[in-house]
Scaffold this motif. Sequence first.
Motif, mmCIF file in Angstrom:
data_model
loop_
_atom_site.group_PDB
_atom_site.id
_atom_site.type_symbol
_atom_site.label_atom_id
_atom_site.label_comp_id
_atom_site.label_asym_id
_atom_site.label_seq_id
_atom_site.Cartn_x
_atom_site.Cartn_y
_atom_site.Cartn_z
ATOM 1 N N UNK A 14 0.736 -1.308 0.040
ATOM 2 C CA UNK A 14 -0.010 0.053 -0.026
ATOM 3 C C UNK A 14 0.897 1.263 -0.097
ATOM 4 N N UNK A 15 2.146 1.148 0.116
ATOM 5 C CA UNK A 15 3.190 2.312 0.323
ATOM 6 C C UNK A 15 3.105 2.788 -1.132
ATOM 7 N N UNK A 16 2.718 4.167 -1.500
ATOM 8 C CA UNK A 16 2.814 4.536 -2.797
ATOM 9 C C UNK A 16 4.234 4.771 -3.433
ATOM 10 N N UNK A 17 5.235 4.798 -2.429
ATOM 11 C CA UNK A 17 6.917 4.981 -2.921
ATOM 12 C C UNK A 17 7.441 3.620 -2.556
ATOM 13 N N UNK A 18 6.731 2.483 -2.457
ATOM 14 C CA UNK A 18 7.603 1.205 -2.163
ATOM 15 C C UNK A 18 8.695 1.157 -3.230
ATOM 16 N N UNK A 19 9.805 0.612 -2.819
ATOM 17 C CA UNK A 19 11.096 0.477 -3.631
ATOM 18 C C UNK A 19 11.553 1.648 -4.261
ATOM 19 N N UNK A 20 11.340 3.065 -3.565
ATOM 20 C CA UNK A 20 11.830 4.083 -3.879
ATOM 21 C C UNK A 20 12.425 4.883 -3.056
ATOM 22 N N UNK A 21 12.552 4.412 -1.692
ATOM 23 C CA UNK A 21 13.213 5.085 -0.606
ATOM 24 C C UNK A 21 14.129 4.314 0.379
ATOM 25 N N UNK A 22 15.115 4.974 0.719
ATOM 26 C CA UNK A 22 16.442 4.211 1.639
ATOM 27 C C UNK A 22 16.627 5.367 2.461
ATOM 28 N N UNK A 23 16.512 4.746 3.918
ATOM 29 C CA UNK A 23 16.950 5.925 4.853
ATOM 30 C C UNK A 23 18.186 5.228 5.605
ATOM 31 N N UNK A 24 19.457 6.186 5.392
ATOM 32 C CA UNK A 24 20.582 5.852 6.386
ATOM 33 C C UNK A 24 20.460 6.156 7.639
ATOM 34 N N UNK A 25 21.092 5.601 8.563
ATOM 35 C CA UNK A 25 21.381 6.053 10.027
ATOM 36 C C UNK A 25 22.559 6.243 10.761
ATOM 37 N N UNK A 26 23.499 5.507 10.145
ATOM 38 C CA UNK A 26 24.775 5.810 10.703
ATOM 39 C C UNK A 26 25.583 6.882 10.131
#
Length: 597
Positions: free
Chosen positions: A332-344
């Motif tokens: 249901x995520x309209x941006x599935x496979x399009x977002x990556x979040x870095x944390x370190x």
Amino acid sequence: MSTSELQPLARSLARRVGLWCQRLGVTAETASMLVSLAEVLATETEAGHVCLNLSAFAATLNDSADAVRARLLDSGWVSGATGPDQALFVLDTEDRLYFRRYYDYERRLGERLAAAVASPTTPPGEAAVGLLTTLFGAVTTDGSQWQRLAAALALHRRVVVVSGGPGTGKTTTVAFLLASLLEDNPDLRIALAAPTGKAAARLSAAINARAESVPLHVRSRLPRQAQTVHRLLGLSPAGFKYHRRERLAIDVLVVDEASMLDLALATQLLEAVPDEARILLLGDRDQLEAVESGAVFAQLCQTQSLSEAMRGRLAETTGVPLGAIDVPSDPSDPLQDAVIRYTRTFRFRSDSSIGRLALSVREGQADAALLELGAPGEDVVWMGSPGKAPTSALIQSLASDYADYAALARAESTDPAAVLKAFDRVRVLCAQREGPWGVTALNIQLTRALGASGALSIGGLWYAGRPVLVTRNDPLLGLFNGDIGVTLQDTGGRLRVWFVVGETLRSFSPSQLPAHDTAFAMTIHKSQGSEFDRATVILPREDSPLLTRELVYTAITRVRQALRLVGSERAVRLAVERPSHRQSGLRDRIRAARGLA
């Protein structure tokens, strides 16, 4: 709310709506409602929101949402989301009220992003995958795997959004991705851009530094020069040269500091990108939003999900074990496979007070942030409550931070590039423009202090060593809002103001410059895209609506080595515990355009 309490733009619009109602013979009751809507909605958009919830507007009229909805739609001035384009206001299916202009921008951007997310790409070739593997080296268990995964995702997708704080490796991702794409297609046309000149210069420097890690046969083809978004789009007095009907001649677009893109600019930029091109947006979702209306990047980064199929492709492409790609699947995520979040982050040392403070603020941990501020340390100094106005001792201390810069600016035959570099090592960052702790007052006091001490020879408005910040775009000169210049004396004794314009240093007569301010002190908003070795951050008083988590986090993360913070304990606590939230329906527009509504 009376029109006298509004900002000038909101006041002007409310009056115009009132006059239109009179000319069109609108009943007094309906006219009063429409003027109120213009007042409230204009005030909200000036505060950065794109829309207003119907129930919130109804509350200002002391009426129910159902009754107000019916009255608005019956007025002819408010249409539904699919109603006539000439209506000034739009009420969507989720009861969000918009000015037509902002609704259209949001709809168009949603459609453009939806098309990019859904558009298939040619699978990466063996050469691209092989070079990506070589550049990133052996698979590790630390945070660098997300750089590898983001680059691989961009090989498979038409649009990728990467969010991460300073020093998380976003530009490493870009350099290695572009090298891999060029390995597959040496003729790729690549554009690097950022919202401000300073951010563009930093992106250029970062790509050039990372280029040394790229094989020689690809290195020569890597783009080395980023430009501002306005310059990329060919801004002129007539408007943008490139737009949805005249596309850019590019195959890949990389935008750094994308959190600074407002709704209008993001729409115009992405619509100018060819449908078949790749788009990579880099930024930090925890920073301040754009100065203008919209929180585009934060909206895009609300969720992070990868389909099972994409997780499998990434594992195959990168060698990262499937089980280590611990991102959930959400169809249901309209941006599935399009977002990556870095944390370190790799910028701050493990024992860095600045790094720990930034993390505490980002995570909303007020007690931890105050504990970090109160602990003795060399890289963070907390001065506590600012009082009603700066003391003379503090002004002298702030002015002394510019001593090295001032000496270089006054030297004979000085190098403008070296002076610009020296100025960028230190800054005073404020939340506000006006008031005793605002940019305007502090610039006046710092200028006087530098003159009184003899650090600079100040005989009027213009003097050798005056730093300036451009506040209005001038496409004819190639100077844009946010550009920083320094004033130096040439061999003939004339004053010239030096800027980095594109790839070159250029000087201008002071009389040529567009609107500008002195820049010893600048707003935290204007500092986005910049980094300083040392900075003094001045928080607003506790009752200021500017006091938010994003404001403090953005200010802290501008600093590399030494931070001095001026602000009360209560101000720090309120800010850390108060995340900002801008009203927007962008994700719903993307969802609708993808048929997921």
